[in-house]
Write an enzyme that holds these catalytic residues in place. Structure first.
Site, mmCIF file in Angstrom:
data_model
loop_
_atom_site.group_PDB
_atom_site.id
_atom_site.type_symbol
_atom_site.label_atom_id
_atom_site.label_comp_id
_atom_site.label_asym_id
_atom_site.label_seq_id
_atom_site.Cartn_x
_atom_site.Cartn_y
_atom_site.Cartn_z
ATOM 1 N N HIS A 1 1.051 -1.018 -0.061
ATOM 2 C CA HIS A 1 -0.183 -0.157 0.085
ATOM 3 C C HIS A 1 0.971 1.346 0.288
ATOM 4 O O HIS A 1 0.824 2.020 -0.699
ATOM 5 C CB HIS A 1 -0.756 -0.285 1.092
ATOM 6 C CG HIS A 1 -1.203 1.158 1.106
ATOM 7 N ND1 HIS A 1 -2.963 1.445 0.712
ATOM 8 C CD2 HIS A 1 -1.351 2.242 2.250
ATOM 9 C CE1 HIS A 1 -3.358 3.056 1.383
ATOM 10 N NE2 HIS A 1 -2.852 3.024 1.947
ATOM 11 N N GLU A 2 1.720 1.112 0.553
ATOM 12 C CA GLU A 2 2.452 2.332 0.968
ATOM 13 C C GLU A 2 3.677 2.725 -0.436
ATOM 14 O O GLU A 2 3.795 3.658 -0.925
ATOM 15 C CB GLU A 2 3.830 2.453 2.250
ATOM 16 C CG GLU A 2 2.613 2.367 3.671
ATOM 17 C CD GLU A 2 1.500 3.693 3.712
ATOM 18 O OE1 GLU A 2 2.628 4.809 3.159
ATOM 19 O OE2 GLU A 2 1.191 2.931 4.129
ATOM 20 N N GLU B 1 -6.028 6.873 -1.382
ATOM 21 C CA GLU B 1 -6.436 5.529 -0.270
ATOM 22 C C GLU B 1 -6.483 4.356 -0.597
ATOM 23 O O GLU B 1 -6.148 2.771 -0.900
ATOM 24 C CB GLU B 1 -6.956 5.785 1.867
ATOM 25 C CG GLU B 1 -6.037 6.487 2.230
ATOM 26 C CD GLU B 1 -4.990 6.780 2.480
ATOM 27 O OE1 GLU B 1 -4.765 4.695 2.584
ATOM 28 O OE2 GLU B 1 -3.496 7.248 2.322
ATOM 29 N N HIS C 1 1.666 4.242 -3.034
ATOM 30 C CA HIS C 1 1.541 5.938 -2.498
ATOM 31 C C HIS C 1 2.973 6.453 -3.383
ATOM 32 O O HIS C 1 2.209 6.899 -4.317
ATOM 33 C CB HIS C 1 1.968 6.153 -1.288
ATOM 34 C CG HIS C 1 0.239 5.706 -0.594
ATOM 35 N ND1 HIS C 1 -0.821 7.241 -1.460
ATOM 36 C CD2 HIS C 1 -0.130 5.409 0.822
ATOM 37 C CE1 HIS C 1 -1.574 7.014 -0.412
ATOM 38 N NE2 HIS C 1 -1.825 5.897 0.863
#
Length: 295
Positions: free
Chosen positions: A146-147, A223, A150
């Site tokens: 997930h990071e 997100e 980003h």
């Protein structure tokens, strides 16, 4: 959330400092034109101040995050788990097409993680000790994905550009408010009185808080994109399980009945207002989006 909070806090601080410097240097005199406001000069000045604040915040983001969170960057893995974490970040960053970020751990009982940096090839990915203690390796891998997403999506750069536009209007409107109060209420006829400087600074801070709702909306939108990216780097089930693990840890506890219940934040209006300033969507919505493959 911490990544966004640090960015916003730094941005507001830089914005105020630059504004004060401009006033001390007399650049605000560009606003005057026969006792009125030179809108063109004001807009240019607002853009210079606004984007300066945003871009400086972006360039300081990694350093500020390290210092504020006490991140210990893993230079040489000291344990098998640290080696696994670094290898996971390396593999996922290669799959995402970005340079290897710095990898760090910070001490916090709360399960948390963030990614920051001024560009996708000079980033930092950090996880908390609480995250490592409360999640399985598969769940941690999904959070890391997930990071990494980003970073690969360039979210911090896009955030800085949006913040720059928002800052421009904040500075622009704050000067108009200060000018109006100084002229209409305090009847200043020549130059600027103290009221202009005080009111415009206060207006700038207040408008920055309101403008943060726009930034938070963008953060919530991104997100879902990062969840989708994490699912691609691991699996949809893995990403959903990681979010469920966060949901279990953050499950609210009911307040005792009676007088203590009166101090709980449970009103519908409060929840709606808080939602406008939330950097992340509700976990149940993120899980539902993954399960329905709408991200």
């Amino acid at each position: 959330m911490m990544r966004i909070f640090l960015f916003l806090a730094t941005n507001v601080a830089v914005l105020v400092v630059i504004s004060v410097v401009f006033r001390l240097l007399g650049i605000d005199s560009l606003l005057l034109e026969s006792g009125g406001i030179d809108m063109g000069a004001l807009l240019v000045m607002a853009a210079v101040i606004g984007f300066s604040g945003s871009l400086i915040s972006l360039f300081l983001s990694k350093m500020m995050a390290k210092r504020a969170m006490g991140v210990q960057v893993i230079e040489q893995p000291a344990t098998p788990f640290e080696r696994w974490l670094v290898d996971t970040v390396a593999r996922q960053s290669q799959e995402a097409g970005i340079s290897m970020p710095e990898v760090g751990i910070f001490d916090s009982p709360e399960p948390n993680a963030f990614a920051t940096g001024w560009n996708r090839n000079d980033a930092l990915v950090a996880v908390s000790t609480g995250l490592l203690q409360n999640m399985t390796k598969d769940e941690v891998e999904a959070v890391v994905g997930h990071e990494i997403s980003h970073v690969a999506n360039g979210d911090m750069v896009t955030l800085a550009l949006i913040q720059g536009v928002v800052n421009t209007f904040v500075v622009f409107l704050a000067r108009i408010i200060g000018h109006t109060i100084d002229r209409v209420v305090f009847k200043t006829e020549e130059g600027y009185g103290v009221a202009y400087f005080v009111v415009s600074i206060i207006a700038e801070i207040m408008l920055s808080i309101l403008a943060s709702m726009i930034v938070m909306w963008f953060s919530r939108f991104r997100e879902f994109r990062a969840d989708a990216g994490g699912a691609r780097l691991t699996s949809r089930a893995q990403m959903a399980n990681a979010l469920r693990a966060l949901q279990r840890v953050h499950q609210p506890h009911d307040l005792p009945a009676g007088e203590f219940a009166a101090f709980g934040i449970s009103g519908k209006i409060g929840d709606g207002l808080k939602a406008l300033f939330a950097s992340h969507p509700p976990l149940e919505k993120r899980i539902a989006a993954l399960e329905q493959a709408r991200v």
